[in-house]
Scaffold this motif. Structure first.
Motif, short mmCIF file in Angstrom:
data_model
loop_
_atom_site.label_atom_id
_atom_site.label_comp_id
_atom_site.label_asym_id
_atom_site.label_seq_id
_atom_site.Cartn_x
_atom_site.Cartn_y
_atom_site.Cartn_z
N GLY A 147 5.12 23.66 -16.89
CA GLY A 147 6.04 23.85 -18.01
C GLY A 147 7.49 23.82 -17.62
N VAL A 148 7.84 23.14 -16.51
CA VAL A 148 9.23 23.07 -16.06
C VAL A 148 10.03 22.24 -17.05
CG1 VAL A 148 10.76 22.27 -14.25
CG2 VAL A 148 8.57 23.34 -13.67
N GLY A 149 11.15 22.79 -17.51
CA GLY A 149 12.01 22.06 -18.43
C GLY A 149 11.40 21.85 -19.78
N MET A 150 10.60 22.83 -20.25
CA MET A 150 9.95 22.66 -21.55
C MET A 150 10.98 22.56 -22.66
SD MET A 150 6.60 25.11 -21.43
CE MET A 150 6.23 24.63 -23.11
N GLN A 151 10.68 21.71 -23.64
CA GLN A 151 11.56 21.49 -24.77
C GLN A 151 11.65 22.75 -25.63
OE1 GLN A 151 10.59 17.97 -27.02
NE2 GLN A 151 11.33 18.91 -28.90
N ALA A 152 12.84 23.01 -26.15
CA ALA A 152 13.02 24.16 -27.02
C ALA A 152 12.22 23.97 -28.30
CB ALA A 152 14.50 24.32 -27.35
N PRO A 153 11.81 25.04 -28.95
CA PRO A 153 11.07 24.93 -30.20
C PRO A 153 11.84 24.14 -31.25
CG PRO A 153 11.05 27.18 -29.39
CD PRO A 153 12.01 26.43 -28.54
N VAL A 154 11.08 23.46 -32.10
CA VAL A 154 11.71 22.65 -33.13
C VAL A 154 12.59 23.49 -34.04
CG1 VAL A 154 11.25 21.14 -35.08
CG2 VAL A 154 9.82 21.00 -33.05
N SER A 155 12.21 24.72 -34.28
CA SER A 155 12.97 25.57 -35.18
C SER A 155 14.35 25.91 -34.66
CB SER A 155 12.20 26.88 -35.43
OG SER A 155 11.96 27.54 -34.20
N LEU B 138 0.84 -1.19 0.00
CA LEU B 138 0.00 0.00 0.00
C LEU B 138 0.88 1.25 0.00
CD1 LEU B 138 -2.74 1.43 0.26
CD2 LEU B 138 -2.54 1.15 2.76
N LEU B 139 1.94 1.21 0.78
CA LEU B 139 2.87 2.33 0.80
C LEU B 139 3.50 2.56 -0.58
CD1 LEU B 139 4.43 4.49 2.39
CD2 LEU B 139 6.13 2.74 2.90
N LEU B 140 3.89 1.47 -1.27
CA LEU B 140 4.45 1.61 -2.61
C LEU B 140 3.44 2.26 -3.56
CD1 LEU B 140 6.42 -1.72 -3.22
CD2 LEU B 140 7.25 0.46 -2.36
N GLY B 141 2.18 1.85 -3.43
CA GLY B 141 1.16 2.46 -4.28
C GLY B 141 1.00 3.94 -4.00
N LEU B 142 1.03 4.32 -2.72
CA LEU B 142 0.92 5.75 -2.37
C LEU B 142 2.12 6.54 -2.88
CD1 LEU B 142 -0.45 5.46 1.29
CD2 LEU B 142 -1.72 6.01 -0.80
N VAL B 143 3.30 5.93 -2.84
CA VAL B 143 4.49 6.61 -3.38
C VAL B 143 4.33 6.81 -4.88
CG1 VAL B 143 6.96 6.35 -3.83
CG2 VAL B 143 6.03 5.82 -1.57
N PHE C 273 1.57 12.71 -9.09
CA PHE C 273 1.13 14.06 -8.76
C PHE C 273 2.23 15.08 -9.03
CE2 PHE C 273 0.88 17.48 -5.58
CZ PHE C 273 -0.35 18.04 -5.93
N VAL C 274 3.46 14.77 -8.61
CA VAL C 274 4.57 15.72 -8.81
C VAL C 274 4.85 15.92 -10.29
CG1 VAL C 274 7.04 16.05 -8.44
CG2 VAL C 274 5.61 15.22 -6.57
N LEU C 275 4.87 14.83 -11.06
CA LEU C 275 5.14 14.96 -12.49
C LEU C 275 4.05 15.74 -13.21
CD1 LEU C 275 6.58 11.41 -13.32
CD2 LEU C 275 7.84 13.54 -13.03
N LYS C 276 2.79 15.55 -12.79
CA LYS C 276 1.70 16.30 -13.41
C LYS C 276 1.84 17.79 -13.10
CE LYS C 276 -2.53 14.92 -13.33
NZ LYS C 276 -2.84 14.96 -14.77
#
Length: 634
Positions: free
Chosen positions: A348-356, A328-333, A339-342
């Protein structure tokens, strides 16, 4: 409108928009930036018709499915042909003389290289070219391996360099990422082996100190910064992924097995250091991969970050919690990570540079295929010829002049392989050196009585970390004594055992069994046991030869020593064991194999047959077989 789309449809729409933007940039570069829809559609139809004529381009979903099948068939076919080449050599190797073996090995490497170059010019799809390239690489690996086995060459990490060079040459010419991975593995192994050798360890023990791979990981990760891979799609990502594996896997091992580290800290402290380093490296590389638009870096880093996290949680709570609560603890982690990644994605942290902002793909070069083919042929032929020349020159140098040692051994010191005269695909015939050590009664088998703690220090081992530390083996020079004082002492010990049993009253049934066993042991020691003993070791071969000047009784060879912790009931003894000789099997030349006709291992071990063979060691302490005198049973 976007709210009406499913997740898959929305993702597909977003991908199509990005693809359309890239196509608009190409149209602008081709002078169609302001053209109407009809002109653009006509241009696309004409372009698709041109691309459909190329067998290496998929313009429909059906073509993609067939291409996947072709790739799988090509890969499996390459594996099957490589295995066929291996067993072909193994089947007919005993029937070839040494000169013919060298010619066949070099010719197979050159022929498969030539086939690869010929197919590269004509096979635009590349399926047959890639298959031939894999077979060429296997032939080149067998070339070096079988040369080493035929001429009893000491195994060395230097073979990894030509293998890596040949793999990279084929990979960059034939666009074969599988060979790129093979080449990178060879590079990583060579760097790790060199680092271990500089610290005094045997090169094959590179895995016993995982930190050996960390310099290789750093070097491989930096290569894409300096080498332009725009004409080799996916190669820069392959370099980075292999580099990250060479970084994270050693860190993961050290985070759970601190004894293998060079750090002068307790094992628990080392494990803590590498657990923290794994978390930090995983987080920073995940951010860097997202920032630079390297999905392979971010995915690999996040994967290992989670692995480090879960292994740490296992160490903390597996024994303390009920199993349902632990999972259960592993599931909560996992939910916390989501949540953190969302939140990071939404911010927009670390957004990729434009393709151009990216570097444009180089313009087509009509002369490039011919240039690649010329590079493949010239580079490949030069590498194959140079490597074979260097190997044969080393063999000639080793056998030039007077041998440094020359022993006349019998079936007691030279063992036939178990499969001799049994397996029809046994490959070349080789004899195994059957050497022994004289050891103390309280030691396990393998611990030489002369290889004590003082001798280990003299051989360069740092034993200051105590009996709990991990001590990898080192390469040293070993003195082998034939039918000398050490064997005489073993015979005397066996005789003393018989005399001790005879001195009993003989009334017990156990006494009769002990007497029979002691007498059989004495007879075995006198008539059948090996008389070849390892009696000394050192780091200077010249000093050992001065101490043991008889070249026909004492052989100076290369071997490996490892510290041995022997825990007795009353004390702990630090001693050493001889792990192995550098060359323990001696290939029998084709001209001498007739001397073994009519012999088999069972006859030799039972005493119904015998032989004698002269074994010499040269300037590089590599052996070869001289005259053979066999006496098969009537």
């Amino acid at each position: 409108m976007s709210a009406e789309l499913t997740r898959a449809e929305a993702q597909q729409r977003a991908d199509d928009i990005h693809a359309w933007r890239r196509e608009q940039m190409r149209l602008a570069a081709e002078g169609l930036g302001g053209a109407d829809a009809a002109a653009v559609a006509a241009h696309h139809e004409a372009l698709l018709a041109q691309l459909a004529a190329r067998p290496d381009v998929d313009t429909t979903q059906r073509d993609r499915q067939l291409t996947l099948g072709l790739r799988i068939a090509s890969f499996l076919g390459a594996l099957a042909l490589a295995a066929s080449v291996f067993f072909l050599f193994r089947q007919f190797w005993p029937q070839l003389s040494e000169a013919l073996q060298v010619a066949v090995l070099a010719a197979s490497s050159l022929a498969t290289l030539g086939l690869t170059a010929w197919l590269h010019r004509r096979d635009s799809a590349g399926y047959f070219t890639k298959l031939a390239a894999l077979v060429a690489f296997v032939c080149f690996v067998l070339n070096l391996s079988l040369l080493g086995a035929s001429f009893n060459i000491t195994p060395s990490d230097k073979a990894l360099l030509p293998w890596a060079a040949f793999a990279l040459l084929l990979a960059y010419t034939c666009e074969l990422r599988l060979l790129l991975v093979a080449g990178l593995i060879c590079i990583a192994a060579f760097i790790a082996a060199r680092v271990g050798t500089w610290s005094g360890l045997y090169w094959l023990d590179l895995g016993e100190r995982p930190e050996h791979f960390l310099p290789a990981a750093l070097a491989m990760f930096c290569v894409p910064f300096f080498v332009d891979h725009r004409r080799h799609p996916g190669f820069d990502a392959t370099w980075r992924v292999v580099a990250l594996l060479a970084l994270f896997l050693p860190m993961l091992v050290l985070a759970n097995w601190g004894r293998a580290s060079y750090l002068p800290l307790p094992a628990s402290a080392v494990e803590g250091v590498y657990q923290i380093a794994g978390f930090v490296a995983g987080g920073l590389l995940a951010w860097l991969g997202t920032r630079r638009g390297w999905p392979e870096v971010s995915h690999t880093a996040v994967t290992f970050f989670v692995i480090f996290l879960y292994t740490k949680l296992f160490d903390w709570w597996w024994q303390l919690m009920p199993k349902f609560l632990f999972f259960l603890l592993l599931g909560l982690v996992a939910l916390l990570v989501i949540f953190v990644l969302k939140r990071l994605r939404a911010a927009g942290v670390g957004m990729q540079a434009p393709v151009s902002d990216r570097r444009a793909t180089p313009a087509p070069d009509p002369a490039r295929p011919h240039r690649l083919q010329r590079r493949l042929v010239m580079g490949g032929v030069a590498l194959i010829v140079a490597v074979n020349a260097v190997v044969l020159a080393g063999v000639a140098w080793n056998r030039s002049g007077e041998p440094t040692s020359r022993l006349t051994l019998s079936q007691r010191e030279l063992r036939l392989p178990y499969a001799f005269e049994v397996d029809g695909e046994r490959g070349g015939l080789s004899l195994a050196l059957n050497w022994r050590v004289s050891h103390r009664a309280e030691q396990f088998y393998g611990g030489a009585e002369w290889l004590d703690e003082a001798k280990l220090r003299n051989l360069g081992f740092d034993l200051s970390r105590g009996a709990e530390a991990l001590y990898p083996e080192r390469e040293v020079f070993v003195v082998l004594e034939l039918a000398g004082p050490t064997w005489a002492r073993e015979v005397a010990r066996a005789q003393a055992r018989v005399d001790e049993v005879l001195a009993r009253d003989g009334q017990r049934e156990q006494d009769a069994r002990d007497l029979k066993s002691a007498q059989e042991g004495l007879a075995f020691e006198r008539a059948r046991a090996s008389r070849l003993f390892a009696v000394d070791a050192g780091r200077d071969a010249t000093a050992l030869r001065q101490r043991y000047p008889e070249v026909q009784r004492y052989a100076i060879v290369q071997g490996r020593v490892r510290p041995w912790v022997n825990r007795l009931p009353e004390r702990t003894v630090m001693s050493g064991t001889l792990s192995a000789l550098a060359v323990g099997d001696i290939s029998v030349p084709h001209a001498l194999r007739g001397g073994f006709d009519g012999l088999d291992r069972a006859k030799l071990e039972s005493g119904d047959a015998s032989f004698e063979a002269e074994v010499a060691w040269g300037r590089r302490f590599e052996p070869w077989l001289g005259a053979v005198r066999a006496q098969p049973a009537p």
